[in-house]
Design a protein around this motif. Structure first.
Motif, PDB file in Angstrom:
ATOM      1  N   ALA A  68       0.905  -1.225   0.211  1.00  0.00           N
ATOM      2  CA  ALA A  68       0.436  -0.099   0.235  1.00  0.00           C
ATOM      3  C   ALA A  68       0.828   1.333  -0.050  1.00  0.00           C
ATOM      4  CB  ALA A  68      -1.337   0.014   1.247  1.00  0.00           C
ATOM      5  N   ALA A  69       2.030   1.103   0.910  1.00  0.00           N
ATOM      6  CA  ALA A  69       2.849   1.908   0.968  1.00  0.00           C
ATOM      7  C   ALA A  69       3.331   2.568  -0.288  1.00  0.00           C
ATOM      8  CB  ALA A  69       4.068   2.258   1.378  1.00  0.00           C
ATOM      9  N   ALA A  70       4.206   1.419  -1.135  1.00  0.00           N
ATOM     10  CA  ALA A  70       4.255   1.522  -2.819  1.00  0.00           C
ATOM     11  C   ALA A  70       3.651   2.611  -4.001  1.00  0.00           C
ATOM     12  CB  ALA A  70       5.321   0.465  -3.518  1.00  0.00           C
ATOM     13  N   VAL A  71       2.045   1.953  -3.428  1.00  0.00           N
ATOM     14  CA  VAL A  71       0.837   2.464  -4.710  1.00  0.00           C
ATOM     15  C   VAL A  71       0.835   3.907  -3.945  1.00  0.00           C
ATOM     16  CG1 VAL A  71      -1.765   2.225  -4.664  1.00  0.00           C
ATOM     17  CG2 VAL A  71      -0.422  -0.239  -4.902  1.00  0.00           C
ATOM     18  N   MET A  72       0.206   4.170  -2.963  1.00  0.00           N
ATOM     19  CA  MET A  72       0.813   5.416  -2.362  1.00  0.00           C
ATOM     20  C   MET A  72       1.900   6.788  -3.009  1.00  0.00           C
ATOM     21  SD  MET A  72      -1.042   4.984   1.420  1.00  0.00           S
ATOM     22  CE  MET A  72      -0.624   7.202   2.312  1.00  0.00           C
ATOM     23  N   SER A  73       2.858   5.951  -2.813  1.00  0.00           N
ATOM     24  CA  SER A  73       3.696   6.322  -3.331  1.00  0.00           C
ATOM     25  C   SER A  73       3.945   6.964  -4.872  1.00  0.00           C
ATOM     26  CB  SER A  73       4.931   5.643  -3.115  1.00  0.00           C
ATOM     27  OG  SER A  73       6.308   6.055  -4.292  1.00  0.00           O
ATOM     28  N   ILE A  74       3.201   5.980  -5.600  1.00  0.00           N
ATOM     29  CA  ILE A  74       3.461   6.065  -6.754  1.00  0.00           C
ATOM     30  C   ILE A  74       2.379   6.978  -7.048  1.00  0.00           C
ATOM     31  CG2 ILE A  74       2.389   5.160  -8.980  1.00  0.00           C
ATOM     32  CD1 ILE A  74       3.599   2.359  -8.025  1.00  0.00           C
ATOM     33  N   ASP A  75       1.369   6.957  -6.542  1.00  0.00           N
ATOM     34  CA  ASP A  75       0.533   8.695  -6.680  1.00  0.00           C
ATOM     35  C   ASP A  75       0.335   9.805  -6.236  1.00  0.00           C
ATOM     36  OD1 ASP A  75      -1.452   5.674  -7.205  1.00  0.00           O
ATOM     37  OD2 ASP A  75      -2.462   5.349  -5.204  1.00  0.00           O
ATOM     38  N   LYS A  76       1.300   9.788  -5.427  1.00  0.00           N
ATOM     39  CA  LYS A  76       2.009  11.150  -4.869  1.00  0.00           C
ATOM     40  C   LYS A  76       3.129  11.781  -5.883  1.00  0.00           C
ATOM     41  CE  LYS A  76       4.623  13.178  -0.875  1.00  0.00           C
ATOM     42  NZ  LYS A  76       4.833  12.997   0.742  1.00  0.00           N
ATOM     43  N   GLN A  77       3.997  10.269  -6.331  1.00  0.00           N
ATOM     44  CA  GLN A  77       4.708  10.901  -7.640  1.00  0.00           C
ATOM     45  C   GLN A  77       3.648  11.801  -9.075  1.00  0.00           C
ATOM     46  OE1 GLN A  77       7.000   7.331  -8.914  1.00  0.00           O
ATOM     47  NE2 GLN A  77       8.513   8.097  -6.939  1.00  0.00           N
ATOM     48  N   LYS A  78       2.708  10.701  -9.663  1.00  0.00           N
ATOM     49  CA  LYS A  78       1.519  10.932 -10.571  1.00  0.00           C
ATOM     50  C   LYS A  78       1.036  11.958 -10.213  1.00  0.00           C
ATOM     51  CE  LYS A  78      -1.824   9.484 -13.595  1.00  0.00           C
ATOM     52  NZ  LYS A  78      -2.211  10.276 -14.023  1.00  0.00           N
ATOM     53  N   ALA A  79       1.249  12.499  -9.152  1.00  0.00           N
ATOM     54  CA  ALA A  79       0.174  13.726  -8.725  1.00  0.00           C
ATOM     55  C   ALA A  79       1.388  15.101  -9.030  1.00  0.00           C
ATOM     56  CB  ALA A  79      -0.180  13.640  -7.728  1.00  0.00           C
ATOM     57  N   ARG A  80       2.203  14.405  -8.737  1.00  0.00           N
ATOM     58  CA  ARG A  80       3.544  15.871  -8.581  1.00  0.00           C
ATOM     59  C   ARG A  80       3.389  15.991  -9.887  1.00  0.00           C
ATOM     60  NH1 ARG A  80       8.505  14.491  -5.131  1.00  0.00           N
ATOM     61  NH2 ARG A  80       8.947  16.750  -5.861  1.00  0.00           N
ATOM     62  N   ALA A  81       4.242  14.587 -10.944  1.00  0.00           N
ATOM     63  CA  ALA A  81       4.002  14.863 -12.321  1.00  0.00           C
ATOM     64  C   ALA A  81       2.790  15.976 -13.201  1.00  0.00           C
ATOM     65  CB  ALA A  81       4.566  13.437 -12.632  1.00  0.00           C
ATOM     66  N   ASP A  82       1.989  15.473 -12.690  1.00  0.00           N
ATOM     67  CA  ASP A  82       0.807  15.843 -13.383  1.00  0.00           C
ATOM     68  C   ASP A  82       0.726  18.464 -12.981  1.00  0.00           C
ATOM     69  OD1 ASP A  82      -0.009  13.313 -14.495  1.00  0.00           O
ATOM     70  OD2 ASP A  82      -2.265  13.088 -12.667  1.00  0.00           O
ATOM     71  N   GLU A  83       0.892  18.434 -11.826  1.00  0.00           N
ATOM     72  CA  GLU A  83       1.437  19.784 -11.102  1.00  0.00           C
ATOM     73  C   GLU A  83       1.944  19.854 -11.865  1.00  0.00           C
ATOM     74  OE1 GLU A  83       1.867  22.033  -7.231  1.00  0.00           O
ATOM     75  OE2 GLU A  83       2.165  19.452  -7.368  1.00  0.00           O
ATOM     76  N   ALA A  84       3.879  19.282 -12.326  1.00  0.00           N
ATOM     77  CA  ALA A  84       4.269  20.164 -12.788  1.00  0.00           C
ATOM     78  C   ALA A  84       4.237  20.169 -14.617  1.00  0.00           C
ATOM     79  CB  ALA A  84       5.296  19.225 -13.142  1.00  0.00           C
TER      80      ALA A  84
END
Length: 55
Positions: free
Chosen positions: A2-18
């Motif tokens: 679950a931590a890995a999935v949350m990390s990937i979701d967080k990275q995707k959100a940061r990439a989308d914002e960028a």
């Protein structure tokens, strides 16, 4: 897991914002950001990584 999935979701959100922020820049500024990012990432590579082909 679950931590890995949350990390990937967080990275995707940061990439989308960028991407959204870069999209607001004019073409010459987008090129400058691209070049600066490439230089930053190249400086972070270890000597072993520099010899490996890019995927």
């Amino acid at each position: 897991m679950a931590a890995a999935v949350m990390s990937i979701d967080k990275q995707k959100a940061r990439a989308d914002e960028a991407l959204e922020l870069v999209g607001q820049l004019d073409a010459s500024m987008q090129k400058a950001v691209y070049i600066a990012t490439k230089m930053f990432l190249a400086a972070k590579e270890t000597p072993e990584e520099k010899g490996k082909p890019k995927k």
